[in-house]
Design an enzyme around this catalytic site. Structure first.
Site, PDB file in Angstrom:
ATOM      1  N   CYS A  61      44.260  -0.444  47.712  1.00 40.88           N
ATOM      2  CA  CYS A  61      44.929  -0.759  46.440  1.00 40.88           C
ATOM      3  C   CYS A  61      46.283  -1.426  46.607  1.00 40.88           C
ATOM      4  O   CYS A  61      46.803  -2.010  45.650  1.00 40.88           O
ATOM      5  CB  CYS A  61      45.071   0.522  45.613  1.00 40.88           C
ATOM      6  SG  CYS A  61      43.492   1.186  45.044  1.00 40.88           S
ATOM      7  N   PHE A  79      35.852   2.485  39.837  1.00 36.03           N
ATOM      8  CA  PHE A  79      36.024   1.215  40.543  1.00 36.03           C
ATOM      9  C   PHE A  79      35.149   0.095  39.980  1.00 36.03           C
ATOM     10  O   PHE A  79      34.046   0.332  39.498  1.00 36.03           O
ATOM     11  CB  PHE A  79      35.744   1.389  42.031  1.00 36.03           C
ATOM     12  CG  PHE A  79      36.803   2.163  42.752  1.00 36.03           C
ATOM     13  CD1 PHE A  79      38.040   1.598  42.994  1.00 36.03           C
ATOM     14  CD2 PHE A  79      36.571   3.462  43.168  1.00 36.03           C
ATOM     15  CE1 PHE A  79      39.029   2.308  43.648  1.00 36.03           C
ATOM     16  CE2 PHE A  79      37.556   4.188  43.824  1.00 36.03           C
ATOM     17  CZ  PHE A  79      38.791   3.605  44.060  1.00 36.03           C
ATOM     18  N   HIS A  96      50.180  -1.359  39.810  1.00 35.36           N
ATOM     19  CA  HIS A  96      48.743  -1.283  40.071  1.00 35.36           C
ATOM     20  C   HIS A  96      48.208   0.034  39.526  1.00 35.36           C
ATOM     21  O   HIS A  96      48.658   1.100  39.940  1.00 35.36           O
ATOM     22  CB  HIS A  96      48.456  -1.361  41.571  1.00 35.36           C
ATOM     23  CG  HIS A  96      47.050  -0.961  41.918  1.00 35.36           C
ATOM     24  ND1 HIS A  96      45.988  -1.805  41.776  1.00 35.36           N
ATOM     25  CD2 HIS A  96      46.545   0.223  42.346  1.00 35.36           C
ATOM     26  CE1 HIS A  96      44.884  -1.168  42.125  1.00 35.36           C
ATOM     27  NE2 HIS A  96      45.189   0.054  42.475  1.00 35.36           N
ATOM     28  N   ASN A 128      39.545   0.026  38.359  1.00 38.62           N
ATOM     29  CA  ASN A 128      40.350  -0.179  39.557  1.00 38.62           C
ATOM     30  C   ASN A 128      39.585  -1.137  40.466  1.00 38.62           C
ATOM     31  O   ASN A 128      38.552  -0.785  41.020  1.00 38.62           O
ATOM     32  CB  ASN A 128      40.593   1.164  40.263  1.00 38.62           C
ATOM     33  CG  ASN A 128      41.490   1.015  41.488  1.00 38.62           C
ATOM     34  OD1 ASN A 128      41.657  -0.063  42.036  1.00 38.62           O
ATOM     35  ND2 ASN A 128      42.058   2.124  41.930  1.00 38.62           N
TER      36      ASN A 128
END
Length: 389
Positions: free
Chosen positions: A170, A221, A309, A342
């Site tokens: 990430c 994800f 993020h 994500n």
């Protein structure tokens, strides 16, 4: 916002009246997404069907996770057609690394090229004007790497200097911006193309009690690619920067290498994420952010805009409480998580796309802002940026 002059630096007092011509600037953005859209309300049924799982406890847990992630939409390379072609991917304990990498290597190249072309199109200059390529992925593994195949597909000049950043998770996107900033500022006239591309195929597998984090991945994800073009000394008639990249830093937290843990095996990649990740981040994040803010003498956390993020809602919630942030400060990070999930190194690009829209509308009044991302290590990536009118 800073008022950018493209000729000589403006005279006057204070940072607002100065043009930092030597600083790298964000000149263009682009993204590439798989055709298959996965609404969050269909995740449970799709995942359980794809993995041929009929366990009620697994269903109940995944339903809970899908609600808590705050994600509404994701994009995915995985499809019924792909699983029909590779049924071994849904078979527990099957050595599948080779077919997984074949799928991932092709997918990230296709997605990355789409994102890069979008950024080049927005930039408006030919691909041969790119002098450097920074390529980021935690989803491919080959020799030569995806950077070479991408440069070839885009028609970049053979002298384009390539840099690959692999398996940074990430924090990869923010690390790439830091790398591109250093390149742009130390190579006058250079233009750096940054491309991030990720897919979850490498980690897709049937649920197992031995791997509880697999369900978190299924709920959180997504897949996709992003691109940016960075350079210093923008050309007034040709380029339209919206962020000045002022100062960047990186820090790792000793003794936290097992909090975000990933291993590549014959069955793909296996991730483990410690429940104490938000607490570990909180233990050091204030000092880290102050290191950036002190560069321009800002003391209050609500006096900057934030591009974080969004690894998950728990991290954003913890930052909001820790810094006593106004609710709107993390709005664009929450929006990116909601609309894309994500996507590891990509997600900070999507946050910056929303940031640019707000800057253009005049919805952000703060001159200075922070880009933040957290990855394996635990590694902090941070950058102090300035909005440009």
């Amino acid at each position: 916002m800073a008022d950018l002059g493209f000729g000589d630096a403006r005279s006057g007092n204070g940072s607002r009246s100065q043009c930092s011509r030597g600083k790298a600037m964000l000149l263009a953005l682009g993204k590439g997404l798989p055709e298959q859209v996965l609404p969050q309300e269909k995740v449970v049924e799709t995942y359980l069907q794809d993995t041929i799982c009929n366990d009620p406890a697994t269903r109940a847990k995944l339903e809970r996770l899908c609600k808590t992630t705050t994600v509404r939409t994701r994009y995915t390379v995985m499809s019924k057609e792909l699983l029909d072609e590779h049924p071994e991917l849904r078979t527990e304990g099957t050595p599948t690394l080779t077919p997984r990498l074949d799928i991932c290597n092709a997918a990230v190249l296709e997605l990355g090229a789409t994102a890069a072309r979008a950024a080049l199109g927005e930039w408006g200059r030919p691909a041969v004007d790119i002098t450097h390529l920074v390529y980021i992925s935690s989803s491919e593994l080959r020799l030569p790497g995806g950077d070479l195949f991408l440069a070839t597909r885009l028609g970049l000049h053979p002298n384009t200097v390539r840099t690959s950043l692999l398996f940074l998770g990430c924090s990869g996107g923010a690390a790439a911006f830091r790398t591109a900033k250093d390149i742009a500022e130390n190579n006058p006239g250079s233009r750096v193309l940054v491309v991030a591309a990720e897919t979850t195929v490498l980690g897709f597998r049937p649920p197992s009690p031995d791997r509880p984090y697999d369900l978190v991945g299924a709920a959180l994800f997504g897949d996709g690619a992003s691109a940016a073009i960075i350079g210093a000394g923008p050309i007034a008639a040709e380029e339209s920067p919206f962020l000045e990249l002022q100062f960047s830093t990186q820090e790792f937290l000793p003794g936290t290498d097992k909090v975000i843990d990933g291993k590549i095996t014959e069955e793909g990649i296996n991730f483990k994420l410690g429940r104490d990740l938000p607490e570990k981040i909180e233990s050091r994040i204030e000092g880290f952010c102050r290191t950036l803010m002190d560069r321009v003498g800002i003391k209050e956390f609500n006096d900057v805009f934030w591009a974080v993020h969004p690894g998950g809602p728990a991290i954003l919630n913890r930052l909001e409480v820790c810094f006593e942030l106004q609710r709107e400060k993390l709005k664009i990070s929450r929006k990116a998580l909601m609309n894309y999930g994500n996507v590891r190194s990509n997600t900070v690009f999507y946050v910056l796309e929303y940031l640019r829209a707000e800057l253009k509308k005049g919805m952000i009044r703060e001159e200075w802002g922070l880009i933040l991302a957290f990855g394996p290590g635990i590694t902090f990536e941070g950058m102090l940026v300035r909005g440009i009118n």
